[in-house]
Design an enzyme around this catalytic site. Sequence first.
Site, PDB file in Angstrom:
ATOM      1  N   GLU A  19       0.846  -1.208   0.000  1.00  0.00           N
ATOM      2  CA  GLU A  19       0.000   0.000   0.000  1.00  0.00           C
ATOM      3  C   GLU A  19       0.877   1.252   0.000  1.00  0.00           C
ATOM      4  O   GLU A  19       0.531   2.264  -0.606  1.00  0.00           O
ATOM      5  CB  GLU A  19      -0.927   0.017   1.223  1.00  0.00           C
ATOM      6  CG  GLU A  19      -1.917  -1.137   1.293  1.00  0.00           C
ATOM      7  CD  GLU A  19      -3.081  -1.025   0.305  1.00  0.00           C
ATOM      8  OE1 GLU A  19      -3.244   0.013  -0.348  1.00  0.00           O
ATOM      9  OE2 GLU A  19      -3.819  -2.029   0.188  1.00  0.00           O
ATOM     10  N   LYS A  57      -3.374  10.312   2.084  1.00  0.00           N
ATOM     11  CA  LYS A  57      -4.755   9.809   2.166  1.00  0.00           C
ATOM     12  C   LYS A  57      -5.674  10.886   2.732  1.00  0.00           C
ATOM     13  O   LYS A  57      -6.810  11.044   2.273  1.00  0.00           O
ATOM     14  CB  LYS A  57      -4.823   8.536   3.003  1.00  0.00           C
ATOM     15  CG  LYS A  57      -6.258   8.040   3.111  1.00  0.00           C
ATOM     16  CD  LYS A  57      -6.450   6.578   3.076  1.00  0.00           C
ATOM     17  CE  LYS A  57      -7.944   6.251   3.033  1.00  0.00           C
ATOM     18  NZ  LYS A  57      -8.229   4.863   3.258  1.00  0.00           N
ATOM     19  N   ASN A  66      -7.768   2.790  -5.141  1.00  0.00           N
ATOM     20  CA  ASN A  66      -7.973   1.379  -5.515  1.00  0.00           C
ATOM     21  C   ASN A  66      -6.981   0.916  -6.583  1.00  0.00           C
ATOM     22  O   ASN A  66      -7.102  -0.189  -7.103  1.00  0.00           O
ATOM     23  CB  ASN A  66      -9.409   1.181  -6.026  1.00  0.00           C
ATOM     24  CG  ASN A  66     -10.423   1.497  -4.949  1.00  0.00           C
ATOM     25  OD1 ASN A  66     -10.208   1.188  -3.780  1.00  0.00           O
ATOM     26  ND2 ASN A  66     -11.507   2.145  -5.330  1.00  0.00           N
ATOM     27  N   HIS A 121      -5.885  -2.632  -6.934  1.00  0.00           N
ATOM     28  CA  HIS A 121      -6.810  -3.452  -6.140  1.00  0.00           C
ATOM     29  C   HIS A 121      -7.823  -4.204  -6.991  1.00  0.00           C
ATOM     30  O   HIS A 121      -8.418  -5.158  -6.517  1.00  0.00           O
ATOM     31  CB  HIS A 121      -7.535  -2.597  -5.101  1.00  0.00           C
ATOM     32  CG  HIS A 121      -6.645  -2.186  -3.961  1.00  0.00           C
ATOM     33  ND1 HIS A 121      -5.505  -1.429  -4.140  1.00  0.00           N
ATOM     34  CD2 HIS A 121      -6.708  -2.434  -2.627  1.00  0.00           C
ATOM     35  CE1 HIS A 121      -4.926  -1.233  -2.964  1.00  0.00           C
ATOM     36  NE2 HIS A 121      -5.638  -1.829  -2.037  1.00  0.00           N
ATOM     37  N   HIS A 161      -8.013  -7.688  -5.421  1.00  0.00           N
ATOM     38  CA  HIS A 161      -9.219  -8.254  -4.801  1.00  0.00           C
ATOM     39  C   HIS A 161      -9.645  -9.526  -5.513  1.00  0.00           C
ATOM     40  O   HIS A 161     -10.033 -10.511  -4.881  1.00  0.00           O
ATOM     41  CB  HIS A 161     -10.378  -7.249  -4.854  1.00  0.00           C
ATOM     42  CG  HIS A 161     -10.231  -6.131  -3.860  1.00  0.00           C
ATOM     43  ND1 HIS A 161     -10.749  -4.876  -4.071  1.00  0.00           N
ATOM     44  CD2 HIS A 161      -9.624  -6.074  -2.655  1.00  0.00           C
ATOM     45  CE1 HIS A 161     -10.472  -4.102  -3.030  1.00  0.00           C
ATOM     46  NE2 HIS A 161      -9.778  -4.808  -2.165  1.00  0.00           N
ATOM     47  N   HIS A 209      -3.439  -9.698   2.073  1.00  0.00           N
ATOM     48  CA  HIS A 209      -3.985  -8.653   1.192  1.00  0.00           C
ATOM     49  C   HIS A 209      -2.887  -7.914   0.412  1.00  0.00           C
ATOM     50  O   HIS A 209      -2.968  -7.745  -0.807  1.00  0.00           O
ATOM     51  CB  HIS A 209      -4.806  -7.673   2.034  1.00  0.00           C
ATOM     52  CG  HIS A 209      -5.368  -6.531   1.264  1.00  0.00           C
ATOM     53  ND1 HIS A 209      -6.343  -6.705   0.298  1.00  0.00           N
ATOM     54  CD2 HIS A 209      -5.091  -5.199   1.292  1.00  0.00           C
ATOM     55  CE1 HIS A 209      -6.640  -5.524  -0.227  1.00  0.00           C
ATOM     56  NE2 HIS A 209      -5.895  -4.591   0.360  1.00  0.00           N
TER      57      HIS A 209
HETATM   58  N1  GLY Z   1      -8.938   1.900   1.102  1.00  0.00           N
HETATM   59  C1  GLY Z   1      -9.370   2.811   0.143  1.00  0.00           C
HETATM   60  C2  GLY Z   1     -10.164   3.943   0.679  1.00  0.00           C
HETATM   61  O1  GLY Z   1     -10.235   4.130   1.889  1.00  0.00           O
HETATM   62  O2  GLY Z   1     -10.750   4.659  -0.066  1.00  0.00           O
END
Ligand code: GLY
Length: 362
Positions: A188, A230, A248, A251, A255, A268
Amino acid sequence: MQSPAAIRVELGTRSYEIRVGAGNLSALGRWLEPLARGPRVALLTDPAVDALYGEAARASLASSGFSVATVIVPEGEEHKSLAGLARVYERLAEVGVERTSTLIALGGGVIGDLSGFAAATYLRGIDFVQVPTTLLAQVDSAIGGKTGVNLRVGKNLVGAVHQPRLVVADVDLLRSLPRRELVGGMAEVVKYGVILSPSLFAYLEENRDLLDALDRDALTYVVRECAALKAKVVAEDEHESGLRAILNFGHTLGHALEAATEYRSYVHGEAVAIGLAFAVGVSVRRHGFPPTLANRVIRLLESLGLPTCLPAEIRPEALVRAMATDKKKDQDRVKFIGVEDLGRTRFEVLSLGELEEALRAA
Ligand code: GLY
């Protein structure tokens, strides 16, 4: 070491701070004190985390005058379910959680998501605080208010966006993390570098050894950078109407790979690493992402100990089937996030046929 300044998630009256640093757990009570609506807190955690950090969390909270009830949730993703949630509600009632109480999630993504959803819904919503204990949770899941539980047919299908009042990330807690989980979390971190921050990407390339040795300053820098990135994305697009979907990246396949291998073969982050390698490959072919950069991404992932290749035994059709049932798809088309350069993302809608073709080319 002095704790660096807090990062703010700007969401108007629901804004909150993320505290990243070494030794932060001991300051939990002090930071919560000015925010809490009442003196009662429920600490939700699992037995392993409780054994390691429960006492320290309780001591910090008690020294700031909180009365603490501990609610233990058994370990494992299977407890992030409606049945697990019902057990949490019952325990919250038993320990006397009120509208003015604060729920504290001490743990990884499972504890954070489950506690957050319990907090979003119990008594029609109470305050909660995230104290993430895994790298994945510190850089991603504890920030941004996505909460929820799994159904048998899919992950995170029932949930709510309920922002925490505070996030306290203590990088010292990462020392007890199993190696595989720590390395998984780095996928990540690499993702943030690729989609949002060439400088973070370069730092990771240059400081892999420090991170490997769990150097406190290096970990604090990396977790802080990711949390700040973030925080900015969430402030701009809390409900994922646009920009937030860039998180994403990697992902879509990640996923699908987890689902196609029944969540048994990869943690993950390992599935995400394979997804990142795939996404940069597609980006080279479709978005002009320079092959030299793609090689650097793959080299970095591999040097961190992450897989980058799809296992030969998994057929593309199985992955496409899994992508077709992911909640992020829309009528047999998948919103795919690519990159044109480090820090420059691009959305593209791909049909399942195009995805299968891309998988065959990978
Ligand atoms: N894990 C992606 C988000 O929180 O948008």
